[in-house]
Design an enzyme around this catalytic site. Structure first.
Site, PDB file in Angstrom:
ATOM      1  N   ASN A  69       0.779  -1.274   0.264  1.00  0.00           N
ATOM      2  CA  ASN A  69       0.018   0.004  -0.352  1.00  0.00           C
ATOM      3  C   ASN A  69       1.040   1.163   0.067  1.00  0.00           C
ATOM      4  OD1 ASN A  69      -1.589   2.259   0.803  1.00  0.00           O
ATOM      5  ND2 ASN A  69      -2.018   1.814   2.549  1.00  0.00           N
ATOM      6  N   TRP A  70       0.856   2.013  -1.534  1.00  0.00           N
ATOM      7  CA  TRP A  70       1.923   3.280  -1.308  1.00  0.00           C
ATOM      8  C   TRP A  70       1.628   4.340  -0.807  1.00  0.00           C
ATOM      9  CZ3 TRP A  70       3.832   2.390  -6.747  1.00  0.00           C
ATOM     10  CH2 TRP A  70       4.987   1.507  -7.224  1.00  0.00           C
ATOM     11  N   LYS A  71       0.504   4.248  -0.406  1.00  0.00           N
ATOM     12  CA  LYS A  71      -0.703   5.326   0.298  1.00  0.00           C
ATOM     13  C   LYS A  71      -0.326   6.691  -0.175  1.00  0.00           C
ATOM     14  CE  LYS A  71      -0.517   3.264   5.036  1.00  0.00           C
ATOM     15  NZ  LYS A  71      -0.345   3.208   6.373  1.00  0.00           N
ATOM     16  N   HIS A 127      -9.457   2.170   5.074  1.00  0.00           N
ATOM     17  CA  HIS A 127      -8.420   1.844   6.123  1.00  0.00           C
ATOM     18  C   HIS A 127      -7.823   2.964   6.653  1.00  0.00           C
ATOM     19  CE1 HIS A 127      -4.191   3.065   6.200  1.00  0.00           C
ATOM     20  NE2 HIS A 127      -3.825   1.237   5.666  1.00  0.00           N
ATOM     21  N   GLU A 159      -6.932   5.177   8.440  1.00  0.00           N
ATOM     22  CA  GLU A 159      -6.829   6.608   7.430  1.00  0.00           C
ATOM     23  C   GLU A 159      -7.571   7.282   7.212  1.00  0.00           C
ATOM     24  OE1 GLU A 159      -3.311   5.836   5.466  1.00  0.00           O
ATOM     25  OE2 GLU A 159      -1.843   5.394   7.136  1.00  0.00           O
ATOM     26  N   GLU A 195      -5.679  -4.241  10.943  1.00  0.00           N
ATOM     27  CA  GLU A 195      -4.358  -3.675  10.956  1.00  0.00           C
ATOM     28  C   GLU A 195      -4.765  -3.035  12.254  1.00  0.00           C
ATOM     29  OE1 GLU A 195      -2.611  -2.791   7.084  1.00  0.00           O
ATOM     30  OE2 GLU A 195      -4.216  -1.223   6.975  1.00  0.00           O
ATOM     31  N   GLY A 220       2.473   2.525  11.084  1.00  0.00           N
ATOM     32  CA  GLY A 220       3.221   3.846  10.389  1.00  0.00           C
ATOM     33  C   GLY A 220       4.227   4.031  11.934  1.00  0.00           C
ATOM     34  N   SER A 258       2.906  -2.302   9.906  1.00  0.00           N
ATOM     35  CA  SER A 258       4.650  -1.957  10.729  1.00  0.00           C
ATOM     36  C   SER A 258       5.047  -3.236  10.262  1.00  0.00           C
ATOM     37  CB  SER A 258       4.811  -1.522  12.058  1.00  0.00           C
ATOM     38  OG  SER A 258       4.363  -0.390  12.013  1.00  0.00           O
ATOM     39  N   GLY A 315       2.835  -0.840   4.051  1.00  0.00           N
ATOM     40  CA  GLY A 315       2.293  -0.167   3.794  1.00  0.00           C
ATOM     41  C   GLY A 315       4.256   0.996   4.010  1.00  0.00           C
ATOM     42  N   GLY A 316       4.873   1.493   4.570  1.00  0.00           N
ATOM     43  CA  GLY A 316       6.300   1.691   5.274  1.00  0.00           C
ATOM     44  C   GLY A 316       6.996   0.735   4.350  1.00  0.00           C
TER      45      GLY A 316
HETATM   46  P1  PGA Z   1       2.909   0.542   7.658  1.00  0.00           P
HETATM   47  O1  PGA Z   1       0.982   1.086   7.098  1.00  0.00           O
HETATM   48  O2  PGA Z   1       2.578  -0.979   7.373  1.00  0.00           O
HETATM   49  O3  PGA Z   1       3.439   2.160   7.398  1.00  0.00           O
HETATM   50  O4  PGA Z   1       2.367   0.225   9.160  1.00  0.00           O
HETATM   51  C1  PGA Z   1       0.531  -0.057   6.741  1.00  0.00           C
HETATM   52  C2  PGA Z   1      -0.898   0.356   6.092  1.00  0.00           C
HETATM   53  O5  PGA Z   1      -1.526   1.185   6.641  1.00  0.00           O
HETATM   54  O6  PGA Z   1      -1.474  -0.907   5.542  1.00  0.00           O
END
Ligand code: PGA
Length: 256
Positions: free
Chosen positions: A10-12, A100, A102, A172, A178, A218, A239-240
């Site tokens: 997930n590149w956001k 998600h 966010e 999640e 993050g 993470s 994500g990251g």
């Molecule tokens: P993260 O994000 O791996 O940077 O914690 C995961 C996500 O939000 O899908």
């Protein structure tokens, strides 16, 4: 459950379409056929890079899947700024991330809206990736079970039993996203098991077996293996660690 694990990057809101070209090409060189035999690898870039990645995947026959991070539930119309499931399906998108944390925290996403998006995604033959997870205060108050099952039940309303089994769920925990702080594998597995039971209760044991459940929060090359060996964890939403091709390749090759 599939024997192959499902790893979604997930590149956001990161990487322009030009940067996306560099990342997918590097990633492709770092992975080999046996990696793709073991893992289904999906990239979920921002909308602006979907067409670019689709073209590369098609032209070079790259074995990556394509994911989107958001979708509107209507087919078309006066919805300025939105993109429909039909438009995504035309771009060979196979997965759409829905709900998600966010979006729940910053853009007013509710279980009702998640459900509308899930139905729109399924109607176009794509797989919704429904994200659920508790905040730190909810966890500390002992509310994890209630929060994640309420979110999942809300997301799966008004679906057939068959459709419920076709959904992918991502557990999640919000406090792990993050932050560099991941849920320990045992705890993550317990919650994923509960989510599987919830699907079984709503749609029967077959759907419970069939539904794929990912862990996210993470995930990195150092912790991915401990999570992936767990019985109820079928993959990861990353994500990251998915933005850098070396790091993401190391996540995908977690068994090495
Ligand atoms: P993260 O994000 O791996 O940077 O914690 C995961 C996500 O939000 O899908």
């Amino acid at each position: 459950m599939d024997a192959k694990s499902l790893i979604i990057g997930n590149w956001k809101m990161n990487l322009s379409h030009l940067e996306a070209i560099v990342v997918i090409q590097k990633l492709w060189y770092r992975l080999d056929t046996s990696d793709f035999d073991r893992a289904e690898v999906v990239l979920a870039p921002p909308f602006t890079a979907l067409r670019t990645l689709q073209t590369l995947i098609m032209a070079d026959r790259m074995p990556f899947g394509l994911g989107a991070q958001h979708v509107h539930w209507e087919r078309e119309g006066a919805f300025t700024g939105e993109v429909s499931a039909r438009m995504l399906a035309k771009l060979d998108v196979g997965y759409v991330i829905v709900g998600h944390s966010e979006r729940r925290a910053m853009f007013g996403e509710t279980d009702e809206l998640v459900n509308k998006r899930v139905r729109a995604v399924l109607a176009e033959g794509m797989t919704p990736v429904v994200c659920v997870g508790e905040t730190l205060s909810e966890r500390e108050a002992g509310g994890t079970e209630r929060v994640v099952t309420t979110q999942l039940r809300g997301a799966l309303r008004r679906l057939t039993a068959e459709q419920r089994g076709q959904v992918t769920v991502a557990y999640e925990p919000v406090w792990a996203i993050g932050t560099g702080r991941h849920a320990d594998a045992g705890t993550a597995n317990e919650v994923c098991s509960l989510l599987r039971d919830t699907v079984s209760a709503m749609a029967g044991p077959r759907a419970g077996e069939q539904v794929r459940i990912l862990y996210g929060g993470s995930v990195n090359p150092g912790n991915v293996a401990s999570l992936m060996v767990k019985r109820h964890i079928d993959g990861a939403l990353v994500g990251g660690a998915s933005l850098d091709p070396d790091t993401f390749a190391a996540v995908v090759r977690y068994w090495l």
